[in-house]
Design an enzyme around this catalytic site. Sequence first.
Site, PDB file in Angstrom:
ATOM      1  N   CYS A   2       0.554  -1.144   0.028  1.00 52.99           N
ATOM      2  CA  CYS A   2      -0.208  -0.143  -0.187  1.00 52.99           C
ATOM      3  C   CYS A   2       0.878   1.327  -0.081  1.00 52.99           C
ATOM      4  CB  CYS A   2      -0.892  -0.251   1.095  1.00 52.99           C
ATOM      5  SG  CYS A   2      -1.936  -1.344   1.685  1.00 52.99           S
ATOM      6  N   LYS A 603       5.913  -4.626  -4.429  1.00 50.44           N
ATOM      7  CA  LYS A 603       7.501  -4.536  -4.386  1.00 50.44           C
ATOM      8  C   LYS A 603       8.254  -4.033  -2.832  1.00 50.44           C
ATOM      9  CE  LYS A 603      11.538  -3.332  -6.948  1.00 50.44           C
ATOM     10  NZ  LYS A 603      12.161  -4.448  -6.735  1.00 50.44           N
TER      11      LYS A 603
END
EC number: 2.6.1.16
Length: 608
Positions: A2, A603
């Site tokens: 997020c 990521k």
Amino acid sequence: MCGIVAAVTQRNIIDFLLEGIKKLEYRGYDSSGLAIINKNQNIVRIRCVGRVNKLLKKVKKKKLFSNIGLAHTRWATHGQVSEKNTHPHISSHIAVVHNGVIENNTKLRHFLEKKGYIFYSDTDTEVIAHLLHWEQTKTGESLVEVIQRSKMKLNGNYSMVVMDAYNSSRLIAVRSGSPLVIGLGIKENFIASDQIALLNITKRFIYLEEGDTAIVETKKINIFNKNNLIIKRKEITSNVKYKSINKGKYKHYMEKEIYEQPISIQNTLNNRIKKDTINFSELGDREKKFFLNAEHIQIVACGTSYHAAMVSRYWFESLANIPCDVEIASEFSSRKLAVRKKSVFITLSQSGETADTLAALRISKKLGYLGSLTICNMKGSSLVQESDCYLLTKAGIEIGVASTKSFTTQLTVLLMLIAKITKLKKQKNNIEKKIAQILSLLPSKVEAILKKNTLIKTLANQLCNKKNILFLGRGDQYPIAMEGALKLKEISYIHAEAYPSGELKHGPLALIDKNIPVIITAPKNSLLEKTKKNIKEICARGGIIYVFSDQEIDLEKNMTIIKIPYVEEIIAPILYIIPLQLLAYYIALSKGKNIDQPRHLAKSVTVE
């Protein structure tokens, strides 16, 4: 995972919020939203499932204006992907965006439902919003006081930014296990989960530390530590260039980052290798304090960083003669541990925010290690802040979800470190000089391998429709096989497995047929002859083999050799991953996959 962006300014911040979360798309997300306070002191919220561009279109139709607001990209953890679960979440005059997980959210939800609160989402974030509203209604305290007290009731690793329609001149940010950075402007200030979101507007940053609460206004920032005492945090000037986060001439960030490896490795070597000696100024006296007396090395990491750690185990033991254990961080944290005497604890992470690795580091502090070292790409990260010392990889910003240049620069730092330790412990004569000389030539050797891209494109076209691919490697090439298989899985969604070549007869040989290609890395080393025997075993069973090697190997039926320029054995792992990165990239490209943002992946994995 997020992403958070927030701002309090004297100008309209709508475009900034949208541009900011767009820069955080690389972290992975499934929905996005923003909230602002309008001129009537009401909260206006817009959310949608899908790409930020979809949110942008919805926002533009509203023609919003505000000096304060917050935005978020969500990667679902609690509740399905839906607009109702998308941030920000609101309770009356309070709006919240949040990264991380509130572990006791179910208990808090039941408590708040009994108090009459109605939940419109399945998220733990809405629990935070209602809890803050309940506490403020009950006590009449300021929202800052309420947050400082309420955060003690929230279990888990998280960060959040809170906006109050009753006080539209400030934002409140909390860091409790998940990163937040404040960007400093002139009569305006910003908050984000990653400095990348802010690089086009400021180079001045303050990284919040564990337990911090920050009150952010246009002209001032007040930070309170975990004990609610006001404190001054260090301001950092970033040297990251904004243009470095653009793709430039490349189609994807991953492609760009593969081809950046020569310069990334050179940057990692710069000012560390001089006149055939290796120097880590960052370590200072800790170099001797930790490693002169070290009798064991414990490394923990996740994903690609774990594979780099696996390679380094061979180097620690063969060069420095120090026993080394490597473990996946989540497994390290999940079992009862027996710690070796005089052991140094090392973590590897590109982002420095990997939740599993951070959890392992925090556990290690209670177990009697000599000290902790992190090898990381982000200076202001949690791992850097919480470790006793750190070494930066200097790979530059890496945006593609599938790590490439962070892997090769981690290996570069590890090899330099091991050379220093070997000299310190007087294990081998001239090893520092030898490795310094070899590493000085490494960038040019990477460039030479990158020039093999045409051959690898051809190979990718042959493999792109396969359902399964097997990777094999011996010794320090086994972790390279693991990394090659991971890269292929991540971005092409082809099932790939990696095995040590010596394990072939212990099970995987049963898989061999004309439909499962086998990829082998076979540099010149003491294990090459055994690898050749494995090749013959596969060919005898009708297998299809692709061999990356710098040696002449007798051609067998159904066998292709991709010739690699000769490399010294010690740096072969760093160089042999390059063609496997290219292979994964070109296979995914031919299949039309979303290479920079593969499905279901993020990521920076900031939740356990």
